[in-house]
Design an enzyme around this catalytic site. Structure first.
Site, mmCIF file in Angstrom:
data_model
loop_
_atom_site.group_PDB
_atom_site.id
_atom_site.type_symbol
_atom_site.label_atom_id
_atom_site.label_comp_id
_atom_site.label_asym_id
_atom_site.label_seq_id
_atom_site.Cartn_x
_atom_site.Cartn_y
_atom_site.Cartn_z
ATOM 1 N N GLY A 12 -26.613 -0.608 -1.392
ATOM 2 C CA GLY A 12 -27.845 -0.459 -2.161
ATOM 3 C C GLY A 12 -27.715 -0.467 -3.674
ATOM 4 O O GLY A 12 -28.572 0.073 -4.366
ATOM 5 N N ASN A 14 -28.136 -3.031 -5.669
ATOM 6 C CA ASN A 14 -29.287 -3.782 -6.186
ATOM 7 C C ASN A 14 -30.583 -3.023 -5.979
ATOM 8 O O ASN A 14 -31.474 -3.055 -6.822
ATOM 9 C CB ASN A 14 -29.365 -5.169 -5.539
ATOM 10 C CG ASN A 14 -28.368 -6.111 -6.169
ATOM 11 O OD1 ASN A 14 -28.470 -6.432 -7.344
ATOM 12 N ND2 ASN A 14 -27.382 -6.528 -5.389
ATOM 13 N N LEU A 85 -29.864 -7.596 6.075
ATOM 14 C CA LEU A 85 -29.165 -8.525 6.961
ATOM 15 C C LEU A 85 -29.896 -8.817 8.262
ATOM 16 O O LEU A 85 -29.274 -9.185 9.254
ATOM 17 C CB LEU A 85 -27.761 -7.982 7.248
ATOM 18 C CG LEU A 85 -26.894 -7.773 6.005
ATOM 19 C CD1 LEU A 85 -25.513 -7.282 6.396
ATOM 20 C CD2 LEU A 85 -26.803 -9.043 5.169
ATOM 21 N N ASN A 102 -35.815 -12.787 -1.884
ATOM 22 C CA ASN A 102 -34.484 -12.429 -1.414
ATOM 23 C C ASN A 102 -33.454 -12.757 -2.482
ATOM 24 O O ASN A 102 -33.598 -13.728 -3.226
ATOM 25 C CB ASN A 102 -34.158 -13.225 -0.142
ATOM 26 C CG ASN A 102 -32.800 -12.871 0.427
ATOM 27 O OD1 ASN A 102 -32.436 -11.708 0.546
ATOM 28 N ND2 ASN A 102 -32.033 -13.890 0.800
ATOM 29 N N HIS A 104 -29.602 -13.927 -2.833
ATOM 30 C CA HIS A 104 -28.497 -14.522 -2.071
ATOM 31 C C HIS A 104 -27.292 -14.659 -2.987
ATOM 32 O O HIS A 104 -27.423 -15.132 -4.117
ATOM 33 C CB HIS A 104 -28.899 -15.896 -1.511
ATOM 34 C CG HIS A 104 -27.855 -16.470 -0.617
ATOM 35 N ND1 HIS A 104 -27.666 -16.041 0.675
ATOM 36 C CD2 HIS A 104 -26.904 -17.422 -0.847
ATOM 37 C CE1 HIS A 104 -26.654 -16.713 1.209
ATOM 38 N NE2 HIS A 104 -26.183 -17.543 0.312
#
Length: 192
Positions: A12, A14, A85, A102, A104
């Protein structure tokens, strides 16, 4: 006030960066941190910042009758995936068109799709002999990692970089840029 849910599966960093970015905001409220894993450290980070959190196992997350009432209960307007995920179900994408983004850990369209997450990405970047890597923020679509790209940031790689080195370089980009991109997208999506 725009109510945001941050979806996470792991540590976590981010998620916490986004929470800190919007702390005290009069426009954006991080209303919920939702994880599919009870052992995700992101839940501790949320608690430390006074953000409500919820654990929803994958099977429940994929159940419209279980997930959508949670979104309604927290008044969620926008969803941020920060190391989540679980593939997002079509019913959620339909309910939040261009309001799910999202992060990536690669320069899409390279190194994306099913199975390309976390260390798998950095190992693939190394195996391909790439001279750079980076991060991509994109809208979530029904194709895994296939949604419209919003922003990308790159960093050079050296031939000596290990997958761990690549991960560390890419993580620096996440810490520097992700929360700002989330802010920009929310501002465009919900103009004053």
């Amino acid at each position: 006030m725009v109510n945001v849910a941050v979806l996470v599966s792991g540590s976590g960093t981010n998620c916490e960066s986004v929470i800190r970015h919007f702390a005290g905001s009069d426009k954006v409220n991080i209303s919920l941190v939702l994880s599919n894993r009870a052992d995700a450290y992101a839940l501790v980070r949320a608690e430390n910042h006074g953000v409500p959190s919820l654990v929803m196992p994958r099977k429940d997350f994929l159940d419209e009758k279980k997930l959508m009432p949670v979104m309604k209960e927290f008044g969620i307007d926008f969803i941020v995936l920060a190391g989540f995920l679980v593939v997002v179900p079509e019913f959620l994408i339909d309910a939040y068109p261009r309001r799910i983004i999202n992060l990536h850990p690669a320069l899409l369209p390279k190194f994306g799709g099913i199975g390309m997450y976390g260390h798998h990405v950095h190992e693939a970047v190394k195996a391909a002999g790439e001279t750079e890597t980076g991060m991509t923020v994109h809208y979530v679509s029904n194709e895994v990692d296939g949604g419209e790209i919003i922003a990308q940031f790159a960093t050079p790689l050296s031939p000596d970089d290990t997958p761990d080195d690549i991960a560390a370089k890419e993580h620096v980009l996440e810490m520097e840029h992700f929360a700002n991109v989330v802010d920009e997208v929310i501002s465009r999506t919900f103009p004053d």
